[in-house]
Every structure is written in structure tokens, then in C-alpha cells.
Design an enzyme around this catalytic site. Structure first.
Site, mmCIF file in Angstrom:
data_model
loop_
_atom_site.group_PDB
_atom_site.id
_atom_site.type_symbol
_atom_site.label_atom_id
_atom_site.label_comp_id
_atom_site.label_asym_id
_atom_site.label_seq_id
_atom_site.Cartn_x
_atom_site.Cartn_y
_atom_site.Cartn_z
ATOM 1 N N VAL A 43 0.758 -1.161 -0.045
ATOM 2 C CA VAL A 43 0.068 0.070 -0.069
ATOM 3 C C VAL A 43 0.950 1.229 -0.167
ATOM 4 C CG1 VAL A 43 -2.223 -1.074 1.191
ATOM 5 C CG2 VAL A 43 -0.237 -0.173 2.574
ATOM 6 N N ARG A 64 4.211 2.353 -2.420
ATOM 7 C CA ARG A 64 4.386 2.835 -3.895
ATOM 8 C C ARG A 64 4.908 1.686 -4.591
ATOM 9 N NH1 ARG A 64 1.774 6.501 -3.226
ATOM 10 N NH2 ARG A 64 2.014 8.822 -3.385
ATOM 11 N N ASP A 119 -2.245 -2.840 -4.247
ATOM 12 C CA ASP A 119 -2.749 -1.696 -4.429
ATOM 13 C C ASP A 119 -2.234 -0.451 -5.062
ATOM 14 O OD1 ASP A 119 -5.303 -0.008 -3.946
ATOM 15 O OD2 ASP A 119 -4.149 1.448 -2.744
ATOM 16 N N GLU A 136 0.910 2.605 -13.451
ATOM 17 C CA GLU A 136 -0.547 2.690 -13.343
ATOM 18 C C GLU A 136 -1.297 3.559 -14.277
ATOM 19 O OE1 GLU A 136 -0.970 4.365 -9.382
ATOM 20 O OE2 GLU A 136 -0.206 2.591 -8.359
ATOM 21 N N HIS A 170 -5.185 1.677 -6.773
ATOM 22 C CA HIS A 170 -4.651 2.616 -5.921
ATOM 23 C C HIS A 170 -5.708 3.477 -5.262
ATOM 24 C CE1 HIS A 170 -1.164 5.544 -5.636
ATOM 25 N NE2 HIS A 170 -1.875 5.660 -4.484
ATOM 26 N N SER A 187 -6.813 2.104 -1.854
ATOM 27 C CA SER A 187 -6.850 1.769 -0.268
ATOM 28 C C SER A 187 -7.035 2.867 0.647
ATOM 29 C CB SER A 187 -5.333 0.935 0.234
ATOM 30 O OG SER A 187 -4.526 2.174 0.011
#
Length: 319
Positions: A225, A227, A251, A256, A275, A277
Site C-alpha cells: 500500500v 508505492r 494496491d 498505473e 490505488h 486503499s
């Protein structure tokens, strides 16, 4: 920090999602990636509302930023705004420390319980209409190693402890209740759960690689959670495919959105979330209110909250 007279000028990197409630407090220049340099010229403040955008470094180099005194990113991580030119600039950097702690901790507790109770397997069987009784496991007494001893890491350790796990917190340096990052190899062999909640810095980039994955036991669950850059993704994929670890809940990712061709999408022992959380209902309002509180301090010439140490890459006193 000297504050100019009159209304401050705020350049806002906003993308499609734009913060409201700022115009009554300042002159606001909303900008996307392409027009951010123009918005930055002569601005006093840069608000990085679109904190996933990589646009700030190039815009900063193309603009006259001599008037900028404060840069705020609406995120806990500051890796998108700690590039050399801004690190050398006198402007202060602040972040959204405190907004995401509990939501991210709940996400981590949720996925740890989901794997222990095989909820992914239950959902797959349900989709096929298949009734298959299985035994699952308990989290009580398991060992969780949480890398990142800032507010998010501490909230994660507290909540995992509340549901019965033993937790070891790892930070940059050893402190009361915190293991030094250098001691991580000694902790990994007993880690049933490894949670990555550290900032992305030169010291942490690629920390979960083939070597560190090899130290984990075969039943280990990896939760990221922090990077995406904390993980060497091909090494993680290989460990998951070969059954050297039990699973992963991810996450955040190096790229991304996660590319459609990524093998992580199709793995039964992986939970992929986009991404999100820390993004609970009302989170944008919390980010706006936090910024406005600091803006009031800025206008009054008072010290700002959540000032980031540009060398360390996080708010001093946390890691």
C-alpha cells in the site's frame, strides 16, 4: 516564511477532478499537465491535487517558479514532487499526512482476513455455482512485518494487532518499538504477512526483490500500500507463479493503471486494486479541508503542518 501581501496565487494541478472551495481564499489557477507551466509563473503556491500525475517536474523546469513559497501534494507520498530542482528550491513541501491512515489500515486488515478465510476462492466458486467445503486459517498469532513507521504504518500495525497478529514495525532507524530498516532481512523469515507502507526513496526503491522474497516463508502474504516502486514486479510475479510465497494484495504499481497484459491480473493468489486503499467516501473533502487549514496558516505567516524533509522524502520524525 515571508508571505506576500494580498490574495495568494495558487496554481492547482487538477486534471479532471477539481477541488472546490478555494476561490474565496485565493486567486486560483486551475491547470492540467499542458498548461501547468503558465499557471506556475508568478504563483505563490502549487497545490498538486492530481497527485498521481507525473507533470510537476517538467512544468517546474519550464516555468518561472521564483515566487513559489509552498508546494502541497494531496497525498501521503511525495515522490512526485521531490525532484532535484524542487529539493534545491526554498519552497516548503507539505503532504496529506493523517488523512489516509485509518482507511489504509482497514484495507490491509481486510485483505489479510480475506486471504486467511479464502474469500477469493469462495467468490470464484460462487461464480461457478460450485459448493465446495474447505478449511481456512486464523490470523491469531501470525507475525506481520510492517515496513514504514509513519502514521500509516503505525495505524496498520495497531489494527493488525487488534485482530490478533504479532506485529513488528520497521523504520529508517531503530527507535522504541521500531526495528531499523537494516534489520529487515532478520525479520523476513518469520513474516507470515509483509506489509509495505514505506515512502519511496533511494533507500527503499526495489526493496522487495528476488533476494528479499527468497527470505520469506512459503506461506507469506505480501501487501503493498506504499508505492509500486518498492517492489521489483517481475521478481514478485516469479515468486507467485512458482509458489515461493502464498499470495499478494497489491494496491499500487510501478505503472498505473496496471497494464492489461500484466500477469498479475489473472493470478488466483493475487488481489489487485486500483490505488484506492485510502479512498473512502468523503476523502476529497478531507484533503481540501486539510489544505485550507494550512492555507490559513500560510496567510497568517504561521508554521505549516506536515512539512516534508526534502532530503528524507517524508515528514521529519516519521518513516
Amino acid at each position: 516564511m515571508p508571505v506576500p501581501a494580498g490574495q495568494p496565487v495558487i496554481a492547482v494541478l487538477a486534471g479532471d477532478d477539481r477541488p472546490d472551495g478555494l476561490a474565496e481564499h485565493a486567486e486560483v489557477r486551475l491547470a492540467g499537465a499542458d498548461d501547468l507551466p503558465a499557471a506556475l509563473d508568478g504563483a505563490d503556491v502549487l497545490l498538486v491535487w492530481d497527485f498521481l500525475s507525473p507533470a510537476v517536474p517538467a512544468a517546474w523546469r519550464a516555468a518561472d517558479t521564483s515566487a513559489v513559497r509552498w508546494v502541497h501534494t494531496a497525498s501521503a507520498g511525495v515522490d512526485k514532487v521531490t525532484f532535484p530542482e524542487l529539493q534545491a528550491h526554498p519552497a516548503e513541501i507539505t503532504n496529506a499526512r493523517g488523512v489516509f491512515d485509518r482507511p489504509i489500515a482497514e484495507y490491509v486488515a481486510g485483505v489479510v482476513l480475506a486471504f486467511a478465510k479464502d474469500l477469493p476462492g469462495t467468490l470464484r466458486l460462487q461464480a461457478r455455482g460450485e459448493w465446495r467445503h474447505r478449511e481456512t486459517s486464523t490470523v491469531r498469532g501470525r507475525h506481520a512485518v510492517v515496513v514504514g513507521s509513519g502514521p500509516i504504518g503505525r495505524a496498520i500495525a495497531d489494527l493488525l494487532g487488534a485482530i490478533g497478529l504479532r506485529t513488528s514495525l520497521v523504520g529508517r532507524r531503530a527507535a522504541d518499538g521500531v526495528h531499523a530498516f537494516s534489520s529487515l532481512p532478520e525479520l523476513l523469515p518469520s513474516a507470515d504477512v509483509l506489509v509495505l507502507a514505506a515512502p519511496l526513496t533511494d533507500a527503499t526503491r526495489g526493496m522487495l526483490d528476488r533476494v528479499s522474497l527468497g527470505l520469506l516463508p512459503g506461506n507469506a502474504l505480501v501487501v503493498n500500500v506504499g508505492r509500486g516502486g518498492l517492489v521489483v514486479e517481475p521478481d514478485l510475479v516469479a515468486a507467485l507463479r512458482e509458489g515461493r510465497i502464498a499470495g499478494a494484495a497489491l494496491d499500487v504499481f510501478e505503472i498505473e493503471p496496471l497494464p492489461a497484459a500484466s500477469p498479475l491480473w489473472g493470478m488466483d493468489n493475487v488481489i489487485v486494486s486500483p490505488h484506492m486503499s485510502g479512498d473512502v467516501a468523503g476523502w476529497r473533502g478531507m484533503l481540501r479541508d486539510q489544505f485550507l487549514e494550512n492555507l490559513a496558516r500560510y496567510r497568517a505567516g504561521e508554521p505549516l503542518h506536515n512539512v516534508v524533509d526534502k532530503t528524507l522524502g517524508y515528514v521529519k520524525g516519521t518513516s
